[in-house]
Design a protein around this motif. Structure first.
Motif, PDB file in Angstrom:
ATOM      1  N   LEU A 155       0.829  -1.209   0.000  1.00 46.12           N
ATOM      2  CA  LEU A 155       0.000   0.000   0.000  1.00 46.12           C
ATOM      3  C   LEU A 155       0.862   1.258   0.000  1.00 46.12           C
ATOM      4  O   LEU A 155       0.555   2.242  -0.669  1.00 46.12           O
ATOM      5  CB  LEU A 155      -0.932  -0.005   1.215  1.00 46.12           C
ATOM      6  N   LEU A 156       1.955   1.216   0.747  1.00 42.73           N
ATOM      7  CA  LEU A 156       2.852   2.366   0.806  1.00 42.73           C
ATOM      8  C   LEU A 156       3.569   2.613  -0.519  1.00 42.73           C
ATOM      9  O   LEU A 156       4.034   3.714  -0.785  1.00 42.73           O
ATOM     10  CB  LEU A 156       3.879   2.171   1.929  1.00 42.73           C
ATOM     11  N   LYS A 157       3.645   1.578  -1.357  1.00 45.84           N
ATOM     12  CA  LYS A 157       4.199   1.740  -2.705  1.00 45.84           C
ATOM     13  C   LYS A 157       3.192   2.384  -3.654  1.00 45.84           C
ATOM     14  O   LYS A 157       3.543   2.759  -4.767  1.00 45.84           O
ATOM     15  CB  LYS A 157       4.591   0.378  -3.288  1.00 45.84           C
ATOM     16  N   GLY A 158       1.922   2.441  -3.204  1.00 47.23           N
ATOM     17  CA  GLY A 158       0.885   2.981  -4.071  1.00 47.23           C
ATOM     18  C   GLY A 158       0.069   1.932  -4.786  1.00 47.23           C
ATOM     19  O   GLY A 158      -0.740   2.244  -5.667  1.00 47.23           O
ATOM     20  N   GLN A 159       0.244   0.654  -4.405  1.00 49.09           N
ATOM     21  CA  GLN A 159      -0.515  -0.429  -5.024  1.00 49.09           C
ATOM     22  C   GLN A 159      -1.958  -0.441  -4.533  1.00 49.09           C
ATOM     23  O   GLN A 159      -2.232  -0.104  -3.380  1.00 49.09           O
ATOM     24  CB  GLN A 159       0.142  -1.778  -4.710  1.00 49.09           C
ATOM     25  N   THR A 160      -2.879  -0.848  -5.395  1.00 49.20           N
ATOM     26  CA  THR A 160      -4.286  -0.980  -5.005  1.00 49.20           C
ATOM     27  C   THR A 160      -4.499  -2.319  -4.309  1.00 49.20           C
ATOM     28  O   THR A 160      -3.693  -3.251  -4.454  1.00 49.20           O
ATOM     29  CB  THR A 160      -5.214  -0.909  -6.222  1.00 49.20           C
ATOM     30  N   GLN A 161      -5.591  -2.414  -3.569  1.00 49.92           N
ATOM     31  CA  GLN A 161      -5.902  -3.671  -2.905  1.00 49.92           C
ATOM     32  C   GLN A 161      -6.155  -4.784  -3.918  1.00 49.92           C
ATOM     33  O   GLN A 161      -5.844  -5.953  -3.651  1.00 49.92           O
ATOM     34  CB  GLN A 161      -7.098  -3.493  -1.975  1.00 49.92           C
ATOM     35  N   VAL A 162      -6.705  -4.444  -5.067  1.00 52.69           N
ATOM     36  CA  VAL A 162      -6.937  -5.445  -6.116  1.00 52.69           C
ATOM     37  C   VAL A 162      -5.606  -6.018  -6.591  1.00 52.69           C
ATOM     38  O   VAL A 162      -5.439  -7.240  -6.723  1.00 52.69           O
ATOM     39  CB  VAL A 162      -7.712  -4.826  -7.305  1.00 52.69           C
ATOM     40  N   ALA A 163      -4.640  -5.138  -6.840  1.00 52.26           N
ATOM     41  CA  ALA A 163      -3.320  -5.583  -7.303  1.00 52.26           C
ATOM     42  C   ALA A 163      -2.609  -6.413  -6.237  1.00 52.26           C
ATOM     43  O   ALA A 163      -1.947  -7.409  -6.547  1.00 52.26           O
ATOM     44  CB  ALA A 163      -2.471  -4.374  -7.693  1.00 52.26           C
ATOM     45  N   ILE A 164      -2.765  -6.000  -4.976  1.00 53.32           N
ATOM     46  CA  ILE A 164      -2.121  -6.736  -3.881  1.00 53.32           C
ATOM     47  C   ILE A 164      -2.742  -8.123  -3.737  1.00 53.32           C
ATOM     48  O   ILE A 164      -2.034  -9.118  -3.528  1.00 53.32           O
ATOM     49  CB  ILE A 164      -2.251  -5.953  -2.555  1.00 53.32           C
ATOM     50  N   ALA A 165      -4.053  -8.208  -3.856  1.00 55.52           N
ATOM     51  CA  ALA A 165      -4.739  -9.500  -3.769  1.00 55.52           C
ATOM     52  C   ALA A 165      -4.245 -10.445  -4.863  1.00 55.52           C
ATOM     53  O   ALA A 165      -4.010 -11.639  -4.626  1.00 55.52           O
ATOM     54  CB  ALA A 165      -6.246  -9.299  -3.885  1.00 55.52           C
ATOM     55  N   LYS A 166      -4.052  -9.895  -6.058  1.00 52.74           N
ATOM     56  CA  LYS A 166      -3.549 -10.708  -7.170  1.00 52.74           C
ATOM     57  C   LYS A 166      -2.116 -11.159  -6.900  1.00 52.74           C
ATOM     58  O   LYS A 166      -1.775 -12.321  -7.142  1.00 52.74           O
ATOM     59  CB  LYS A 166      -3.620  -9.898  -8.460  1.00 52.74           C
ATOM     60  N   LYS A 167      -1.273 -10.265  -6.387  1.00 49.96           N
ATOM     61  CA  LYS A 167       0.125 -10.612  -6.120  1.00 49.96           C
ATOM     62  C   LYS A 167       0.239 -11.707  -5.066  1.00 49.96           C
ATOM     63  O   LYS A 167       1.032 -12.645  -5.228  1.00 49.96           O
ATOM     64  CB  LYS A 167       0.883  -9.365  -5.654  1.00 49.96           C
ATOM     65  N   PHE A 168      -0.540 -11.589  -3.984  1.00 49.40           N
ATOM     66  CA  PHE A 168      -0.467 -12.555  -2.895  1.00 49.40           C
ATOM     67  C   PHE A 168      -1.407 -13.748  -3.062  1.00 49.40           C
ATOM     68  O   PHE A 168      -1.450 -14.622  -2.206  1.00 49.40           O
ATOM     69  CB  PHE A 168      -0.753 -11.858  -1.560  1.00 49.40           C
ATOM     70  N   LYS A 169      -2.179 -13.737  -4.156  1.00 47.36           N
ATOM     71  CA  LYS A 169      -3.138 -14.811  -4.441  1.00 47.36           C
ATOM     72  C   LYS A 169      -4.114 -14.996  -3.282  1.00 47.36           C
ATOM     73  O   LYS A 169      -4.352 -16.112  -2.798  1.00 47.36           O
ATOM     74  CB  LYS A 169      -2.397 -16.119  -4.753  1.00 47.36           C
TER      75      LYS A 169
END
Length: 204
Positions: A155-169
């Motif tokens: 989040l501190l990098k500016g990533q969205t929760q959608v993108a984070i969910a995809k990255k962490f599966k």
């Protein structure tokens, strides 16, 4: 030359408890976060970074801490942010005599016990609100789990929760739960307060 800049002086908490491989991974994460800035490591797990964009220095410090906390609850990064005047070109961080480096080092020396974040500026009138911001951020980070910290780092990098969910599966609902448990809305407010303080007291 005369400009206002920030310096981060920091070290890795409990680095000796990391395996050589994990320590290399954490150092690589730190280097990635600081890649746009001039930085140097010294004494193995200690480092300094010269941040010209002062309003971004707290976000960078919190990114560093979240990266370390994502390894385990035992790990963290002690950070001192100094804000001050730069009157001479900065070539080598360890030997420069610029005021901002002195302030950052002085603030780092005051990090004792459970304190892991300090912010000190060359304008005494600004130091009270900066201390409050640091204490509150420290309170939040003291209770982060590694999963919460991993989400917070993104989040501190500016990533969205959608993108984070995809990255962490993971499901987005799970990411949202971790973000709220990590006090992300409060951290956003702290970042805004920090930037406003920097502007209000002309610390940039």
């Amino acid at each position: 030359m005369l400009l206002i800049a920030s310096v981060i002086t920091a070290d890795i908490v409990n680095s000796s408890l990391l395996s050589p491989q994990r320590e290399r991974e954490l150092i690589q994460m730190i280097q990635s976060i600081l890649s746009k800035h001039k930085f140097e490591f010294y004494r193995g797990d200690s480092f300094q970074a010269y941040i010209k964009d002062t309003p971004q220095s707290l976000r960078i410090a919190l990114q560093l801490r979240a990266a370390a906390k994502s390894f385990s609850y035992m790990h963290d990064i002690r950070v001192s942010i100094g804000i001050g005047r730069v009157t001479h070109p900065v070539r080598y961080l360890r030997t420069t005599k610029n005021e901002v480096f002195v302030l950052s080092g002085r603030g780092f020396d005051k990090l004792k016990g459970e304190l892991h974040l300090n912010i000190i500026s060359y304008k005494e009138i600004a130091n009270r609100p900066l201390r409050i911001i640091a204490y509150y951020a420290d309170h939040i980070f003291a209770r982060l789990t590694s999963k919460q910290a991993a989400v917070l780092a993104e989040l501190l990098k500016g990533q969205t929760q959608v993108a984070i969910a995809k990255k962490f599966k993971k499901a987005q609902a799970t990411i949202n739960k971790h973000a709220r448990a990590a006090s992300w809305p409060e951290i956003e407010r702290l970042l805004n307060e920090y930037e406003e303080t920097i502007t209000q007291f002309a610390l940039k």
